[in-house]
Every structure is written in C-alpha cells, then in structure tokens.
Motif scaffolding. Sequence first.
Motif, PDB file in Angstrom:
ATOM      1  N   VAL A   1      10.953  -8.146  11.939  1.00  0.00           N
ATOM      2  CA  VAL A   1      12.337  -8.166  12.398  1.00  0.00           C
ATOM      3  C   VAL A   1      12.837  -9.605  12.430  1.00  0.00           C
ATOM      4  CG1 VAL A   1      12.317  -6.036  13.668  1.00  0.00           C
ATOM      5  CG2 VAL A   1      11.427  -8.078  14.727  1.00  0.00           C
TER       6      VAL A   1
ATOM      7  N   VAL B   1      16.470 -10.351  13.451  1.00  0.00           N
ATOM      8  CA  VAL B   1      16.697 -10.136  14.887  1.00  0.00           C
ATOM      9  C   VAL B   1      16.140 -11.314  15.674  1.00  0.00           C
ATOM     10  CG1 VAL B   1      16.191  -8.647  16.837  1.00  0.00           C
ATOM     11  CG2 VAL B   1      16.635  -7.656  14.616  1.00  0.00           C
TER      12      VAL B   1
ATOM     13  N   ALA C   1      18.472 -14.274  15.378  1.00  0.00           N
ATOM     14  CA  ALA C   1      19.651 -14.115  16.230  1.00  0.00           C
ATOM     15  C   ALA C   1      19.283 -14.327  17.695  1.00  0.00           C
ATOM     16  CB  ALA C   1      20.258 -12.736  16.029  1.00  0.00           C
ATOM     17  N   ALA C   2      18.119 -13.792  18.096  1.00  0.00           N
ATOM     18  CA  ALA C   2      17.723 -13.884  19.501  1.00  0.00           C
ATOM     19  C   ALA C   2      17.431 -15.320  19.887  1.00  0.00           C
ATOM     20  CB  ALA C   2      16.493 -13.010  19.750  1.00  0.00           C
TER      21      ALA C   2
ATOM     22  N   GLY D   1      20.170 -17.923  20.114  1.00  0.00           N
ATOM     23  CA  GLY D   1      20.981 -17.821  21.315  1.00  0.00           C
ATOM     24  C   GLY D   1      20.373 -18.549  22.499  1.00  0.00           C
ATOM     25  N   LEU D   2      19.057 -18.820  22.426  1.00  0.00           N
ATOM     26  CA  LEU D   2      18.393 -19.479  23.549  1.00  0.00           C
ATOM     27  C   LEU D   2      18.837 -20.920  23.720  1.00  0.00           C
ATOM     28  CD1 LEU D   2      14.696 -18.314  23.411  1.00  0.00           C
ATOM     29  CD2 LEU D   2      16.466 -17.632  24.975  1.00  0.00           C
TER      30      LEU D   2
ATOM     31  N   GLY E   1      12.688  -8.460  20.361  1.00  0.00           N
ATOM     32  CA  GLY E   1      13.801  -9.238  19.810  1.00  0.00           C
ATOM     33  C   GLY E   1      15.119  -8.832  20.432  1.00  0.00           C
TER      34      GLY E   1
ATOM     35  N   VAL F   1      15.435 -10.083  24.038  1.00  0.00           N
ATOM     36  CA  VAL F   1      15.846 -11.488  24.136  1.00  0.00           C
ATOM     37  C   VAL F   1      17.310 -11.629  23.737  1.00  0.00           C
ATOM     38  CG1 VAL F   1      15.474 -13.776  23.213  1.00  0.00           C
ATOM     39  CG2 VAL F   1      13.528 -12.357  23.764  1.00  0.00           C
ATOM     40  N   LEU F   2      17.682 -10.972  22.638  1.00  0.00           N
ATOM     41  CA  LEU F   2      19.035 -11.127  22.102  1.00  0.00           C
ATOM     42  C   LEU F   2      20.079 -10.662  23.106  1.00  0.00           C
ATOM     43  CD1 LEU F   2      20.799 -11.737  19.663  1.00  0.00           C
ATOM     44  CD2 LEU F   2      20.436  -9.427  18.882  1.00  0.00           C
TER      45      LEU F   2
ATOM     46  N   VAL G   1      11.467  -0.755  11.307  1.00  0.00           N
ATOM     47  CA  VAL G   1      12.874  -0.808  11.699  1.00  0.00           C
ATOM     48  C   VAL G   1      13.657   0.294  11.001  1.00  0.00           C
ATOM     49  CG1 VAL G   1      14.833  -2.330  11.956  1.00  0.00           C
ATOM     50  CG2 VAL G   1      12.547  -3.268  11.872  1.00  0.00           C
TER      51      VAL G   1
END
Lengths: 385, 232, 178
Positions: free
Chosen positions: A147, A150, A153-154, A157-158, C59, C62-63, C133
């Motif tokens: 992933v 994903v 993106a995650a 953002g941190l 993921g 967190v997102l 996924v």
Amino acid sequence: MADALLNQLSLTLSVHTSDVFVAPAMSLADRASRALESGVWGAVLYIVIGLVAVLTAVSVLGLVMSYIERKVAGHFQCRLGPMRVGPHGVLQSLADGIKLLFKEGIEPGHGDKVIFIGAPIFSITATILLLAIVPLAPGIQVVDMNVGVVYIAAVSGLGVMGILMGGWSSNNKWSLLGAMRAGAQMISYEVSLTIALLVVVLFSGTLKVSEIIESQQQGWWIWRGHGVAIVAFCLYVIASTAELNRTPFDLPEGESELTGGYHTEYSGLRFSFFFLAEFANLFVFSALAVTFFFGGWLPFHVGNYEGFNSVMDLLPPVISPMFWFGSKCATLIFILMWFRWTFPRLRMDQLMRLEWKVLLPIGFANLILAATVVLTGLYFFPSAT
Amino acid sequence: MTTTTPVPTETECPPIDFGELKSECVAPRPSIMGQKRGLRSILWLSFKGIVRGLLTTLSYFRRPSTVVTQQYPENRETLEMFERYRGRLSLIHNEEGEHGCTACQICERLCPNASIIITKDKKNEATGKPALDQFIWRQDTCTFCNICVLVCPFDTLEMTGDFESSVYDRRLLVFNLNEYAGPTAGQLDKLEDDELAKAQMKPMKKYQGPVPMCGGEMDGIPKLDVEKPTDV
Amino acid sequence: MYDGTVATLFFYFFAVASIALALGVVLGRRLLRSAVCLIGVLGSSAGLTLVLGFEFIAGIQVLVFIGGIVVLLLFAIMMTSEGHTFEQRPSAARRVMGGVVATAFFVVTLSVYVHTDFPPATAEDLAVSHEDVHAIGRKLLSNERDGYIVPFEVISLLLLAALIGGIVIARKHDPEDT
C-alpha cells in the motif's frame, strides 16, 4: 553470546552489501524483512545499521542540496553564491553544519520544553519515513509496501505535526502564526497531491511503488496518459511546492512578516533538523514525481524505435538506473528551485483560493477523466499486459 | 393587464458613482484585474506572465556574464566603484595643486551633524580676502548625506569611491582635506607675482589636527586645546 | 512478520507505548501535550496492526486519525484556547459524570471480552494474506451478499451532507438576507 552476535553481524552485513547492485534477485526490502525475522540480534543489528545509513543519507542529502540551492539561487539573481570555503564554495555547507553543531541550543522561557525539543525530531522522522519508500534503483528500496501510495499520503501528513508542535511550543506569536499557516496550507495541498498521485494509481492499477515503476516499461505515464497525466503532473508540482513551503507558497516562514515562521525560536542543532528535513523533503518529493510520472529508474524510451532505445540502453546495468533516476531527479529539483527563485510570494487568501477553488476542482475532474480513460483503455501506447 | 416593460438588465458592471470627486479621479492603470476580460484572456495573460518570469531568471542563470558580484580582496587592483558611491569626502585640487574653497562655511553650517569644521584667515595679506586655513572633515560622525557637496557654490567638494577607510584608532578618522592653507585657485591666478602666490600656499598635512574627543597627542598631531595648529 | 520473537517484541513495545501514552493523554494537564500523546497512541495502535500484517489498515489509521483528526484537534486547541493551555480543575459534577461514563464503558468492554472466546489462529488463518487491497476495494463496492456498497454510500452521503453544512455555515452572509 559473542559468537552469536558476530554470526548475526556477518549475516546482516552480507545481506546488505552482497551483490545488491549486480543481480537484484531479492530486493532490499525482502532482505530487510529476512534480517528482521532472523532473530533478536539480527533485528537489532538491522535497525542500528539502518539508522546509521539513513541518518548519513539525510545529512549528506541536506548538505549537498543546500549547497546546490544556494549556488542556483545565486546565479538566478546575478550573484555567485558561496565562493570562499573550498573551490567554488563546495565546503560551505559543511562549514555551516559544523557551525550549527556547536551553536547553543536556546529554549524559549515559557514555552513547552518537551514539545519544543520533540518537534524537530518529529519533523525529521517524518522525512526519514518518507525517504524509506523511494525506489532508488531496482531492489534498492528500504520499504516496498503493498500500500505504498497510502503510506506516502499518511507519512507526508506527519510533517505538519512537527511544524505545528514547534510553532506552538515556542511561545512566540510569529512562530504560532507561521505554524498555523503551515498547517492550513499543508493540509489543504495534501488533498491535491494525493489526487494527482491517484491518477497514476488508476493507470497502473496498483498501490505498490515498485510495480508502478514496472508498469512504465512501455512508456512513462506522463506520455501515455492522454494529457490527463500531464495535468496531474502539473497539479503535483504545484501541490508539492506548497507542501514543501517553498517560495510561491512560503508563507509559513515569510521573512517579511513572520521573521522566521515556525522555526523563529530554534537555533543550533534543532534548527538544522528542520533545515535538513526541508531539503530532504525536496529530494523526496522530486523522487516521487520521477517514480510516478517519469518511470523512476527506467531509461528514456520512445515507443518502438528500437535503434533509439538501444542507444539509451547503452549504459551498463549497474550504473543505468542510478544515472537515469539521478538525472531525472536533478532536473525536477532544478525546476522546483527555478520556481522558488522566480516567483513572488502569494497572499494567504490567494493561496487558499488557489487550492480549494482552482486546483481541487481541476484535480477531481482530472481524476474522473482518468477513470474514463482507464475504463475505455485509451492508453497512448498499448500496454504489454 | 398591462405588461410591464422589462427592466433593462445590466450585464456590464454599473459604473462607479464618484459623485463630485469624479473630476479628480484618475483613470485606473490598465492591468489584468482592472479591465474586463474573459477567463481565457486572463488565463493566457497569467500563463504568459509566468513563462516570461521563468525565462527572465533562466536568462540570468544561463549567462555567467550577468553576475555582478565583486570578489573584493582578489580584484582589488581592478575594482572600480560606482560613480554615485559615497566613500569619502574630498576637496578638489587642480593640476597645480590649488583648490577652489573660499572658506564661505556654507557646508559647515548645513552639515546636519557638524562633521565639517572650517577655520579661516579673515584677511589674506596678498589678496585682501578671506582664505581657507583648515578644512576639517570628521569621517567618524559623517553620515554621507551629500548635502555639503550639493550646496557648495563653487563645486569644490566631491564624494570619492574610496571605501577602505577602516583604522584602528578613531582619531585617525579626522582629516584635513585641503593640501595647503591659502586663497583659492582663482585668487592666486589674479596675483601677478608668482613668487607671492607661492608664498601664500602654506602646505598642510592630512592629519593636521586637532585631535577630537579630548584624545591625547599622537603621531605629531597636536592636542585639541592647542589654539592654532602650528606649521610642522 | 506474523510470528517469531521479533514480532512479539514489537507487540509488547507497541502495547506498552500505547497504554503509557493513553494514560498521558488522560492525566496530562497541558492540552497540547495530551494531543501529542494522542498521536503516539494512534501511532502505536497503527504499529500493532502493522505487526499483524494489516498494512492497509495501519496506513489508513495514520492517514485519517493522525493526519486528519489530530491536526484538526490541534487547530481547535490553538484557535480556541485564550492564552492558557492548562486545563482547569474539573468541577465535582463533571468528575462524577466522567467517572460514570468511563465505568460503563469499561464494564461493556469487559463483558464483551469475557463472553467472547478467542480461538487461537490456525496455520490456514495465518496463511491468508491481509494485504490484498484489490479484495478490500471489491468488497467495499460490491452489491452482493457480502458487499458493503450500502454502508459505503450512506457514509458518503453523510460526509457530503457534512461538507455542504460546513460550507453553508462558513458562507459569508449578505446583510440583506438576514
């Protein structure tokens, strides 16, 4: 105990250094997971080696990028940039690094000390995590998740959190204003960034970064996407410039009104952490653009022109991926620097209007268009699969 | 049933009513925002502006000849300062070493921070007119505002580009600008006797004194309390 | 990374971190520090799911939670707190109400825990890949018996309503409309 340790050391080292470049039958990520599962000592050794490697990589990246940035900025502005330390100033950033290392780390009086110290660490950790997924060459990728997008993106953002924490704990109105601006800006533009990446995900049909590169064997997505990918790439470049807080969008540290923005109160090593994170992020975002739109480490090929393609394949397989990835990445970084030293700063309301009223609708329309293109199979070059 | 006449719809923006101010209002400058343009036109103009900006900076980047940076200590021999640079005040002397200062003291009076001190001989023996004795310029208090140069009726002052004026003792920042004490070049020319004219020119040194800030005597410069500097 | 000592170590690390940080969230009196602890809690629970092999869930965790909700929380703290970020001592009524709610929640959780039997995972269970996924996507959008298209659409509708509501609230009001 000692024997076991040595055994593990040799195993771990061999896992890392043996013929990775020659025959990447097993990717770095696979080797890493094998080392992690081999036992406690293997895992510890792997983590230590990984930490050292990553910290070295980030520092070297920061040094090189800051030197290049200053040099490029100088020549864009009819100046020379650093010239004194070493020939043409090549050792300037090293000297600056040493200076920052020895400077006093000042803490603001009534700030929140724990968060103040934690913020730059948080910031650079996010960058390092993001750096882990960049595929530098076939098999040279620290994490290759299923992933991947994903994850990108995650983790991207941190980075906001570090900035927000730093700005708040400084107990300084400029820092706080800068942090709020940074937060609002980065959250907003992250949406466009992810939507632009989703176009490529739609095209390649996978979230795994290495598979996205492999799907571009027939041609890079930016050419094959019928213009949809070009729009997505433009969105990505604009959004990543905003995400990096670089000049057309550098309101968070707007010197004229906020002195230094969220890092006003930082000095010494802590400041250099923010600084390193910024420059490493510049590399990471360019590398991701290369991976998603320009075929990563794949050489430049044009359709079925065998002669041309074979000329492009001339480089030996060891150097080829590095050369192609490096040159593409350098070009993109240069373009981002070019933007930075050309455009004036936007106003905050203009910035928000640009994102929510211009980029986001374009991004959504583009995504729908991309879905249509994928469903009807209108790729530019017929895909092999 | 009477059909009401349709109100004429204003598609254009109604003109702003300036009232009585109308005659004083200046037409807005033509810009992207000021004129009524279509979306396509605005997009095109913005695109053109962006590309033009990028090309401008790129043209500087491509040509190293546009670099204006001076590598100072290395190019000290060939360095040429700009004409408008104000490094140091100087009194203009012609080829024969004669200045044109009549000691009118206009510059002294107009100097905002009293950096110019002029002493004069009230009546020169030969010409019968006032003659300059000392033109003292204190660089340590000067702001380089250029007023003295502008107001001088005889154009005898100028700012030179000499910028290397750092010294280790600020007493050394007090200069005597005239090379001799005596009448101006024009007055000397009127004297028929060359010998007499020569005799009027008493040579002065760069550091003639007095020493400011109650400093002690140094390098042969007399102290401040010495009333009239002696010729050395 | 489904078994072995390393996974166990990681499990305990994340479990301890998550409990300690959760205590920090509740007991801390500085709001922003609590928020930072909350990031840690959510991060460690993402780590726990990662140890189990659910990369997608980690993921998304967190997102959505860290990247979205905690940032929103931080913004709310920064925008609303008037200079002081120390929480005042809560009143007695608030304490009692909080205690009642917490106890009730604890009782419910405990009863669920007691009345459910957790079968040990078989080899077949472990062999199933949790990383597909495609399967998640298909299941989410399929309209067959085991599909989740209806909840998905309902959630989308809810979010759309929230979005429109937000725009309406934030819109500039004309003075004539009242």
